[in-house]
Design a protein around this motif. Structure first.
Motif, PDB file in Angstrom:
ATOM      1  N   ASN A  19       0.810  -1.227   0.000  1.00  0.00           N
ATOM      2  CA  ASN A  19       0.000   0.000   0.000  1.00  0.00           C
ATOM      3  C   ASN A  19       0.838   1.270   0.000  1.00  0.00           C
TER       4      ASN A  19
ATOM      5  N   ARG B 101       0.914   7.648   1.032  1.00  0.00           N
ATOM      6  CA  ARG B 101      -0.530   7.840   0.844  1.00  0.00           C
ATOM      7  C   ARG B 101      -1.036   9.139   1.459  1.00  0.00           C
TER       8      ARG B 101
ATOM      9  N   ARG C 241     -10.139   9.355  -8.434  1.00  0.00           N
ATOM     10  CA  ARG C 241      -9.676   8.619  -9.612  1.00  0.00           C
ATOM     11  C   ARG C 241      -8.889   9.519 -10.565  1.00  0.00           C
TER      12      ARG C 241
ATOM     13  N   ALA D 135      -5.510  10.103  -9.098  1.00  0.00           N
ATOM     14  CA  ALA D 135      -4.669   8.902  -9.183  1.00  0.00           C
ATOM     15  C   ALA D 135      -4.115   8.745 -10.599  1.00  0.00           C
ATOM     16  N   ARG D 136      -4.941   8.974 -11.589  1.00  0.00           N
ATOM     17  CA  ARG D 136      -4.492   8.833 -12.982  1.00  0.00           C
ATOM     18  C   ARG D 136      -3.351   9.804 -13.302  1.00  0.00           C
TER      19      ARG D 136
ATOM     20  N   GLU E  79      -0.192   8.808 -11.523  1.00  0.00           N
ATOM     21  CA  GLU E  79       0.448   7.650 -12.177  1.00  0.00           C
ATOM     22  C   GLU E  79       1.177   8.101 -13.454  1.00  0.00           C
TER      23      GLU E  79
ATOM     24  N   MET F 200       1.341  -0.532  -8.675  1.00  0.00           N
ATOM     25  CA  MET F 200       0.455   0.508  -8.139  1.00  0.00           C
ATOM     26  C   MET F 200      -0.716   0.737  -9.105  1.00  0.00           C
TER      27      MET F 200
ATOM     28  N   LYS G   1      -3.064  -2.297  -9.202  1.00  0.00           N
ATOM     29  CA  LYS G   1      -3.896  -2.397  -8.006  1.00  0.00           C
ATOM     30  C   LYS G   1      -5.119  -1.481  -8.133  1.00  0.00           C
ATOM     31  N   ARG G   2      -4.877  -0.258  -8.592  1.00  0.00           N
ATOM     32  CA  ARG G   2      -6.005   0.673  -8.723  1.00  0.00           C
ATOM     33  C   ARG G   2      -6.990   0.168  -9.781  1.00  0.00           C
TER      34      ARG G   2
ATOM     35  N   LYS H 276      -9.044  -2.675  -8.420  1.00  0.00           N
ATOM     36  CA  LYS H 276     -10.086  -2.226  -7.490  1.00  0.00           C
ATOM     37  C   LYS H 276     -11.255  -1.610  -8.245  1.00  0.00           C
ATOM     38  N   HIS H 277     -10.910  -0.833  -9.250  1.00  0.00           N
ATOM     39  CA  HIS H 277     -11.926  -0.114 -10.021  1.00  0.00           C
ATOM     40  C   HIS H 277     -12.829  -1.069 -10.803  1.00  0.00           C
TER      41      HIS H 277
ATOM     42  N   GLU I  26     -10.240   0.941 -18.369  1.00  0.00           N
ATOM     43  CA  GLU I  26     -10.589   0.730 -16.973  1.00  0.00           C
ATOM     44  C   GLU I  26     -11.935   1.336 -16.605  1.00  0.00           C
TER      45      GLU I  26
END
Ligand SMILES: CC(=O)SCCNC(=O)CCNC(=O)[C@H](O)C(C)(C)COP(=O)(O)OP(=O)(O)OC[C@H]1O[C@@H](n2cnc3c(N)ncnc32)[C@H](O)[C@@H]1OP(=O)(O)O
Length: 495
Positions: A328, A333, A348, A351-352, A355, A395, A398-399, A402-403, A493
């Motif tokens: 994690n 975080r 989201r 996060a994009r 990344e 990473m 993982k996202r 989850k999505h 995604e």
């Protein structure tokens, strides 16, 4: 009698829009006329109009106040046979245009000559910028303002014509004041003739204010609860309450597209809400691919100017477990969340962009690019570099997992793994493409600034420095898992 085909016209071809302005000799078209992208919300799924030959539907707008005028011409009309009759084009368009659009052509042409030459767009001037040697202004107003409402009523037909699935807003809504409208206008040099106004409409954007409900963290301490009750008992200004500001409709007219104006308008609106204290989050309603691209790149530029964003790094000390849950703590975080909240971005979207930025900081031999040649001849990377890349990819994986947990859960495990890998590779490719766009945009803007000079240079410099030495190399890294290059379709995604 001619066949049905001869009486049928594609509605996208029949409808022609233009901006016009008065000229000493009559009316002249400003820029080029353009066809709509969609007409199915108006003329039906087949986008065909029955019952005419040589049908032309001209929707002309006075370029400044966007007063519309509709004229329908044809050489022949199908004589009604029983229930088969020509489409009632005028009647259908009355549902989408205000009454003023149906004035006689002559009255429209006389009418647009009379407005005051000092007319300005509704609302207040929010910003001015120059692009490719032209001056543009953004005007900001509230839908409760009658002048704003009038222009919105006139231009709302552009929403079904240019935004797939877009629908007009209810301008008569008692909560109209929740809508803020940003108008983008080109401001031309004052002309020597006194007939035309310098403003030419180029696009607009609507933003809706939602109240941001925050569940109290139970249990409220008695003192907090008392404070809340006391606050609610008083008169307070609803517009001061925490809100989520959602970009709903965003249009740049075709003659102005592809010139960086959409990006400039978006960035300006974003900045407005960064500085708008009640806004806690800036969101977008159903963005399409073109808007997503524009927004990703603009958000990347914005975040790269924040030192705390630049400080976010992949923690290469993290070990990758052979089995079990992915770690994690690949990126700090708490620090991420602090930047996200400051940047008012939805999780989201943040996060994009994070990344994407972190991908651009990967060492060159492992940094994904878009070129297939690189895949054929991969550069040798050190074990540390491979480890950093694997952490980044983990990473992302993982996202995405989850999505898409529910959809992926329906697949057998080997299929699930393959689908996830494919999606991750597709997103990598997409990020590489967007990073190149971001770099090119910075270059274009820097050139523009060099020509114009000015304050914005400083901002661009900061973003360039953040991107320096770290941008995508335009090449696609050899996939460890042997993935083939994936399609350019971006949002796997999101499905
Ligand atoms: C929330 C919503 O309303 S979603 C709907 C968005 N609106 C529409 O689709 C209506 C019709 N289209 C438009 O109004 C415009 O083309 C917009 C708003 C999508 C883009 O505005 P423009 O001024 O053309 O964009 P701009 O020139 O700033 O381009 C910025 C970036 O957007 C992306 N972009 C623009 N148009 C497209 C397109 N047709 N396809 C894919 N990407 C695109 C590109 O990344 C581009 O960067 P680049 O030119 O450096 O490669």
């Amino acid at each position: 009698m001619a066949s049905d085909d001869a009486w049928s016209t594609p509605s996208n071809d029949a409808l022609l829009l233009s901006l016009v302005s008065p000229s000493p000799t009559g009316v002249k078209t400003v820029g080029h006329s353009f066809h709509p992208k969609f007409t199915y919300p108006i003329f039906g799924d087949s986008e065909e109009i029955f019952g005419y030959q040589d049908l032309e539907i001209n929707l002309r707008y006075n370029a400044s106040d966007m007063r519309p005028n509709l004229s329908i011409t044809y050489s022949k009309k199908f004589p009604a046979v029983g229930e088969t009759e020509a489409t009632d084009v005028d009647g259908i368009l009355r549902e989408f245009l205000p009454d003023i659009a149906f004035q006689k052509k002559k009255d429209f042409e006389t009418g647009i000559k009379s407005p005051r030459q000092d007319w300005t767009p509704p609302g207040k001037l929010a910003t001015t910028f120059s692009s490719h040697g032209n001056t543009f202004e953004v005007w900001k107003g509230n839908l409760a303002d009658l002048a704003v409402k009038q222009v919105v009523k006139r231009i709302q037909i552009l929403v079904p014509l240019f935004i797939e699935g877009g629908s007009a807003i209810d301008v008569d809504d008692p909560d109209a004041d929740r809508w803020t409208v940003f108008f983008l206008y080109q401001k031309k040099e004052a002309s020597s003739d006194s007939t035309s106004n310098p403003y030419v409409f180029a696009g607009y954007c609507t933003v809706y204010r939602f109240f941001h409900f925050r569940l109290p963290t139970p249990p409220l301490s008695p003192s907090e609860s008392d404070v809340e009750k006391a606050t609610l008992a008083q008169d307070f200004d609803l517009s001061e309450l925490p809100c989520r500001s959602r970009i709903s409709q965003f249009i740049v007219l075709p003659p102005f597209q592809g010139k960086g104006l959409g990006s400039r308008l978006y960035s300006h609106i974003f900045e407005q809400y960064i500085n708008h204290a009640p806004t806690v989050e800036i969101t977008v309603e159903d963005p399409n691919e073109a808007f997503d691209d524009l927004r990703d790149v603009a958000d990347l530029h914005y975040l790269r100017q924040l030192p705390e964003f630049q400080a976010l790094r992949i923690n290469t000390a993290v070990a990758i477990p052979k089995a079990g849950a992915a770690p994690n703590n690949i990126v700090d975080r708490a620090a991420c969340e602090a930047v996200r909240v400051k940047a008012k971005m939805a999780p989201r979207q943040f996060a994009r962009v994070l990344e994407m930025h972190l991908m651009s900081t990967l060492p060159e031999p492992v940094r994904p690019g878009i070129s297939p040649e690189e895949k054929a001849a991969p550069k040798s990377a050190t074990a540390e570099q491979e480890h950093e890349y694997r952490l980044w990819r983990l990473m992302l994986k993982k996202r995405i997992y989850k999505h898409n947990k529910d959809a992926l859960g329906e697949l057998e495990i080997p299929e699930r793994i393959a689908k996830l890998e494919e999606t991750v590779s597709s997103v990598e490719f997409d990020y590489a493409r967007l990073l190149i766009r971001a770099e090119e945009q910075l270059k274009d803007r820097a050139e523009e600034q060099l020509k114009n000079g000015g304050e914005e240079q400083k901002k661009i410099g900061a973003a360039t420095a953040a991107a320096n030495g770290s941008a995508a190399n335009g090449k696609r890294k050899a996939a460890e898992d042997g993935d083939e290059p994936v399609s350019k379709k971006a949002r796997v995604e999101d499905e």
